[in-house]
Each structure stands twice: as C-alpha cells, then as structure tokens.
Design a protein around this motif. Structure first.
Motif, mmCIF file in Angstrom:
data_model
loop_
_atom_site.group_PDB
_atom_site.id
_atom_site.type_symbol
_atom_site.label_atom_id
_atom_site.label_comp_id
_atom_site.label_asym_id
_atom_site.label_seq_id
_atom_site.Cartn_x
_atom_site.Cartn_y
_atom_site.Cartn_z
ATOM 1 N N GLU A 131 0.824 -1.208 0.000
ATOM 2 C CA GLU A 131 0.000 0.000 0.000
ATOM 3 C C GLU A 131 0.856 1.255 0.000
ATOM 4 O O GLU A 131 0.525 2.249 -0.654
ATOM 5 N N VAL A 132 1.989 1.213 0.724
ATOM 6 C CA VAL A 132 2.759 2.442 0.944
ATOM 7 C C VAL A 132 4.109 2.465 0.236
ATOM 8 O O VAL A 132 4.748 3.521 0.163
ATOM 9 N N HIS A 133 4.577 1.333 -0.265
ATOM 10 C CA HIS A 133 5.940 1.241 -0.796
ATOM 11 C C HIS A 133 5.878 0.969 -2.300
ATOM 12 O O HIS A 133 5.622 -0.156 -2.738
ATOM 13 N N ASP A 134 6.145 1.987 -3.104
ATOM 14 C CA ASP A 134 5.988 1.874 -4.556
ATOM 15 C C ASP A 134 6.882 0.793 -5.149
ATOM 16 O O ASP A 134 6.453 0.030 -6.032
ATOM 17 N N ARG A 135 8.127 0.736 -4.710
ATOM 18 C CA ARG A 135 9.060 -0.231 -5.288
ATOM 19 C C ARG A 135 8.616 -1.657 -4.993
ATOM 20 O O ARG A 135 8.627 -2.521 -5.880
ATOM 21 N N ALA A 136 8.188 -1.907 -3.754
ATOM 22 C CA ALA A 136 7.726 -3.247 -3.393
ATOM 23 C C ALA A 136 6.470 -3.625 -4.171
ATOM 24 O O ALA A 136 6.326 -4.766 -4.635
ATOM 25 N N ARG A 137 5.578 -2.671 -4.316
ATOM 26 C CA ARG A 137 4.346 -2.941 -5.057
ATOM 27 C C ARG A 137 4.663 -3.341 -6.498
ATOM 28 O O ARG A 137 4.105 -4.310 -7.033
ATOM 29 N N CYS A 435 16.318 0.895 -15.005
ATOM 30 C CA CYS A 435 16.467 1.022 -16.449
ATOM 31 C C CYS A 435 15.175 1.118 -17.240
ATOM 32 O O CYS A 435 15.222 1.388 -18.449
ATOM 33 N N LEU A 436 14.040 0.877 -16.631
ATOM 34 C CA LEU A 436 12.783 0.783 -17.363
ATOM 35 C C LEU A 436 11.928 2.027 -17.162
ATOM 36 O O LEU A 436 12.145 2.804 -16.222
ATOM 37 N N ASP A 437 10.947 2.182 -18.010
ATOM 38 C CA ASP A 437 10.049 3.330 -17.872
ATOM 39 C C ASP A 437 9.362 3.335 -16.510
ATOM 40 O O ASP A 437 9.058 4.396 -15.963
ATOM 41 N N SER A 438 9.112 2.146 -15.960
ATOM 42 C CA SER A 438 8.422 2.024 -14.675
ATOM 43 C C SER A 438 9.358 2.009 -13.481
ATOM 44 O O SER A 438 8.903 1.920 -12.336
ATOM 45 N N SER A 439 10.662 2.090 -13.708
ATOM 46 C CA SER A 439 11.636 1.961 -12.616
ATOM 47 C C SER A 439 11.570 3.144 -11.664
ATOM 48 O O SER A 439 11.494 4.301 -12.084
ATOM 49 N N ALA A 440 11.647 2.825 -10.374
ATOM 50 C CA ALA A 440 11.551 3.867 -9.347
ATOM 51 C C ALA A 440 12.749 4.802 -9.364
ATOM 52 O O ALA A 440 12.626 5.977 -9.023
ATOM 53 N N VAL A 441 13.930 4.302 -9.736
ATOM 54 C CA VAL A 441 15.131 5.139 -9.721
ATOM 55 C C VAL A 441 15.811 5.136 -11.090
ATOM 56 O O VAL A 441 17.031 5.013 -11.198
ATOM 57 N N ASN A 442 15.010 5.272 -12.137
ATOM 58 C CA ASN A 442 15.558 5.525 -13.468
ATOM 59 C C ASN A 442 15.903 7.009 -13.517
ATOM 60 O O ASN A 442 15.212 7.832 -14.110
ATOM 61 N N HIS A 445 16.143 8.930 -16.816
ATOM 62 C CA HIS A 445 15.026 8.790 -17.758
ATOM 63 C C HIS A 445 15.452 8.088 -19.048
ATOM 64 O O HIS A 445 15.084 8.476 -20.148
ATOM 65 N N TYR A 446 16.237 7.039 -18.891
ATOM 66 C CA TYR A 446 16.674 6.228 -20.035
ATOM 67 C C TYR A 446 15.510 5.399 -20.553
ATOM 68 O O TYR A 446 14.690 4.900 -19.788
ATOM 69 N N HIS A 447 15.449 5.237 -21.891
ATOM 70 C CA HIS A 447 14.417 4.391 -22.488
ATOM 71 C C HIS A 447 14.986 3.616 -23.662
ATOM 72 O O HIS A 447 15.745 4.151 -24.478
ATOM 73 N N SER A 448 14.596 2.328 -23.745
ATOM 74 C CA SER A 448 14.947 1.485 -24.882
ATOM 75 C C SER A 448 13.778 0.554 -25.156
ATOM 76 O O SER A 448 13.379 -0.215 -24.275
ATOM 77 N N ALA A 455 12.689 -7.111 -20.945
ATOM 78 C CA ALA A 455 12.308 -7.086 -19.530
ATOM 79 C C ALA A 455 10.946 -7.739 -19.325
ATOM 80 O O ALA A 455 10.727 -8.445 -18.332
ATOM 81 N N ALA A 456 10.031 -7.504 -20.253
ATOM 82 C CA ALA A 456 8.712 -8.131 -20.175
ATOM 83 C C ALA A 456 8.835 -9.649 -20.277
ATOM 84 O O ALA A 456 8.146 -10.392 -19.555
ATOM 85 N N GLU A 457 9.720 -10.118 -21.149
ATOM 86 C CA GLU A 457 9.942 -11.562 -21.250
ATOM 87 C C GLU A 457 10.579 -12.107 -19.976
ATOM 88 O O GLU A 457 10.201 -13.177 -19.488
#
Length: 521
Positions: A131-137, A435-442, A445-448, A455-457
């Motif tokens: 509920e409170v921790h974005d990275r864990a969620r 490294c990803l668009d959804s990463s908490a500490v990107n 703002h790198y994107h590939s 990563a999805a695979e």
C-alpha cells in the motif's frame, strides 16, 4: 592542522554519542533503555537519510536495510552464502500455478511484542507494504493475500518467477502491524534485537530479544552509531570507542591488519557506477556518452583508490555470476579513442583553454555524487582528471543532498552512486529498479524499446538458464547505448575488535547484527 582539528572535533562527537558505553566488555548499566551487561557498538557510515535509511521501518524507502542489518526484522526467505534462496521465517513453499504461491510459516516464532507469527500477521504486514511502498508494489505484483493459520497464499497479477527473491528483499521484513510503526520509524520484528531508541543520523539503541526463536543473542545491548566521516570511523575503532565498523575507508585497512582486529571479507555485487541523464542536452549526444565511458580509468580507480579491494567492472554483475561481466563487452579506458570520437562529432578546443566546444557550447559535465560512500568522491576526482585530459570540464557536486537533486533532471548530467545490483540473487533487480520506464530510480530517464521487450519476457520466464541469457542481452543493450558506466565491483569487508566474533560479511550485504554476534571466548 585544519584537517586534524576537524577529525578531533568529529571524534569528540562520537565519544559524546557513546556516553557511558565502553565497548563489548562493559558491564555497567546501559543508557537509552538498555540493560546491564555486554554491549556491542557498531560504527556505520551508511545509516542515514542520505542513503534513504532515516529509520528502521522496512516500509519506508530503503530503511529495510537497517531493519535487517541490525537484527530487528527477518524475511520469509533469506540468502545462503552462495546466494541461493533458503527458508527463514517460512519453512517451505508451493507454486500452485503461475500466479499462486502457498507459503508455510515456521511454528514457534513470535514478534518481540509477544504476538505469535502466523498467516494473519504476515498478511497484514505485506498488505501495508504494498500500500505504501511503490518499489515493493511494483516488484511483487501482489493481487490478493489469504491467511489460514500458519499458511499464506499469495496470488500475483502476472506470473512472478522472482516472488520469493523479492520477498527476501529487506523491505520484506515481517513486522507486527498490530503494534504499528512509531513516528520515529521504530518497528517490532522477529529478530534477535529490539529497538529502544532511534535518533536519525546519530544512533540506534537495541537490547537483546530474550524470547528470540533461534537461539540466545550474544550481546545484551547493541548501539549503532552513524559516523559518516571515514577518518572519524578509523579513529573510533583504533581507540576502542566502537567494537566494529562498516564502511571503513580502504586507505585505513593497513592500520587494522594485525592480531588486535578481525577482518571478514567477501565479494559482492555492489558496484560503483555512473548514470547518464538523458534529459540533459549534452548527454543526449552519443559521442559525449561514449567519450565519458572511454575516459574513466577503472584500473587506476581499483588499484590506487580502492587499494585493490575490488576489480574493474564490465557490466552490471560480477564475473562469478552466470550472467556476469565476462559475458558482456564494455568500452575500456581509451583516451585517444575518446578524443577521436569527440573530434569527429564536432567537439574541438578552438580557444586553446583545454576544454572542447561545439556550436558555442563548452564540453562541461555536472557530476553529482555523495560522500557517505567514501570512495565516490575519489572516483569523481579521478574522472575529473582523466576526462579533463580528453577535453571535458567536470564540475563535481558531492553532497548529502544528492537524493533531492537527482530527481531534478535539469540539475545534473552524470550521477555516480553505489548499489548492490543483485541483492535478490536474480538478474531482474537492477533493470526493474534503474532502467525501465516504470523503474523507481531511473534517474536519467533512459528508455529502450528493445530493453522494455526483453524485460517483459524476463518477468514471465521461470527457466533460470533463459533468465541468465536475457540478463546478458539486456546488459549489452545498456552498455551499447552508454546509458550507464560500471566502474568497479566491491570486495566488502567488516572489521571488528579481536574480542568480538560473528561480525561476518555476506555477499548480499544484508545480514550484520545476527544472533551469532557475541564476545569471543
């Protein structure tokens, strides 16, 4: 003389913080809620808000590291010395289907509050965590949790091959949510020690858990002091004001290589590395990124500045991982090649001042880093010199405020930090966090597109050999894009007085104050 005065002043502050505590041989009454008996004092450079560890609440940023390191909380599973998953608060698990995990809890475990550890307690803790921790969620992708006596059943929204690995992350420490979390960030766990007081950036005081489920803790009291200055940490251990040290500067190691002290060392996946900021106009130039990657002398950093306590990094992971550095290709130190690339891209020194320009813009890089990892400022100074020879102007900002600065993409060009890239023993951790668009500490703002697809695979792949193959492919993408530069992996050491046993370095860098820590016989 100014340096000596500064060190003495800081050492006096440490002594004042220690107060009546006189090391592990003390039998005097302890302060801050402690009890009479033996006391162990640890000096730690990293326990502070600067490292996103302002307290010991595992549901707050990276404070779970403090919770697990200092013997307060424990996770359902943990890592062996070979970084394999093994039971801890759980005894076994069953993968019912790709979305469903049934976990059996250990009997006879209680929180230090006296509450029994059961499925309901774990459910309450994990539900609050996501509920409170974005990275864990984002890591866990939990859909529902059900509890039945000593069993917890977790369903995920997508196949999650790494669920047990992420449950072993420090944020997965199981805490008693009936007691709750204090305003100071104090929690109740199942570990060998109980928090009695906490002052952010100063000290943490603990007493042993008399009802600990896995043996008798070796000390009656433990104090953790935040000592961010390496010289002060060195002098405190030399004088006996502290009994153990984490984060000792490598330059100080020779002072402790004698029979009065004990070293515990291990190779880790902690790496010193550089993030490129793709919001920065100058960093968007691929020639600039290439030149930076080719202008960092990793060998010199390891040999001269780390005193050999590490080795040059190729990729994200150390060579002893199946998906490690020897499986990828990274740019080496090549100042002449870097000069040629810059020349070809139009970066030339037209006015003879040693700094290249292009279309009226100077080749100036704002290098952001922080001082609590003692070697990061040294890396910055080394890079400032080697890139300066190539034609860069490097402006260093080494500050404890780096976390507030790095979120502003207009405030920096390059950010150098240190992290454990595979604390879960699995390759997905670094990519999912950085490294990803959804990463908490990107941060940059790198994107590939290609990286996102792989990563999805990876997220849905249960086969370990295929996961390793994907990790190699993904590393090569970010290396070819010069999105990150990995400088050195770390040989991590902890140092204690010779009258202490059980302060042992672990490859994942999680476990420090354990039930096995005790006075030497």
């Amino acid at each position: 003389m100014k340096t000596e005065k500064r060190i003495l002043t800081l050492l006096m502050a440490v002594c004042l913080a220690l107060g009546a505590l006189a090391g592990c041989s003390s039998n005097e009454e302890a302060s801050d809620g402690g009890t009479a008996g033996t006391t162990f004092v640890l000096g730690d450079t990293t326990f502070n808000a600067e490292n996103e560890e302002p307290d010991v609440n595992p549901h707050n940023a990276y404070s779970g590291w403090a919770c697990i390191r200092y013997g307060i909380g424990e996770t359902l599973f943990r890592y062996s010395d070979t970084m394999e998953i093994e039971p801890w608060l759980a005894t076994e698990y069953e993968l019912v289907d790709e979305l469903t995990w049934r976990i059996t809890l250990r009997d006879g475990v209680t929180f230090s509050s006296g509450r029994a550890l059961d499925g309901q307690a774990v459910k309450e803790c994990l539900e609050h965590l996501i509920e409170v921790h974005d990275r864990a969620r984002g890591d866990l992708m939990i859909d529902t949790i059900t509890a039945d006596s000593q069993t917890v059943t977790i369903t995920t929204t997508e196949p999650r091959p790494t669920l047990l690995n992420y449950l072993s992350d420090p944020y997965g420490c199981i805490i008693d949510m009936e007691v709750g979390i204090t305003e100071d960030g104090i929690v109740v766990g199942t570990g060998p020690y109980i928090v009695t007081s906490l002052v952010t950036r100063e000290e943490l005081n603990l007493v042993k858990n008399e009802n600990y489920w896995d043996g008798e803790p070796g000390f009656d009291n433990v104090t953790v002091l935040t000592i961010s200055d390496g010289d002060t940490l060195t002098m405190a251990l030399q004088s006996g004001e502290i009994d153990g040290a984490y984060g000792m500067p490598y330059a100080s190691y020779p002072l402790f290589e004698n029979e009065d002290y004990t070293f515990s060392s291990t190779a880790t996946s902690r790496v010193f590395f550089v993030h490129m900021n793709f919001e920065s106009e100058i960093i968007q130039d691929d020639a600039v990124r290439q030149a930076i990657a080719m202008g960092i002398d990793k060998e010199r950093f390891v040999e001269d500045l780390l005193d050999g306590n590490g080795y040059p990094a190729m990729g994200v992971y150390p060579d002893n991982f199946s998906f490690g550095g020897d499986a990828v290709t990274a740019k080496g130190y090549d100042p002449d090649g870097a000069k040629a690339i810059l020349e070809e891209a139009g970066w030339v020194d037209t006015d003879g001042d040693g700094i290249r320009e292009k279309e009226g813009q100077t080749l100036t890089i704002r290098w952001l880093t922080y001082p609590s990892r003692q070697e990061l400022p040294l890396l910055a100074e080394s890079v400032q010199a080697t890139l300066g020879e190539i034609g860069f102007e490097v402006i260093i900002n080494s500050t404890a405020d780096h976390n507030s600065i790095r979120v502003d993409p207009m405030a920096w060009d390059v950010y150098a930090s240190a992290m454990v890239t595979a604390p879960t023993g699995d390759p997905s951790y670094f990519f999912s966090t950085h490294c990803l668009d959804s990463s908490a500490v990107n941060n940059g703002h790198y994107h590939s597109d290609e990286l996102e697809a792989l990563a999805a695979e990876l997220d849905e792949t249960f086969d370990t050999d295929r996961r390793a193959e994907l990790a190699v492919e993904m590393q090569q993408i970010i290396l070819d894009d010069n999105a990150f530069v990995f400088c050195s992996h770390l040989q991590m050491s902890m140092i204690s007085q010779s009258d202490v046993t059980g302060l042992v370095a672990h490859p994942c860098d999680f476990y420090e104050i354990t039930v096995d820590l005790r006075p030497a016989e």
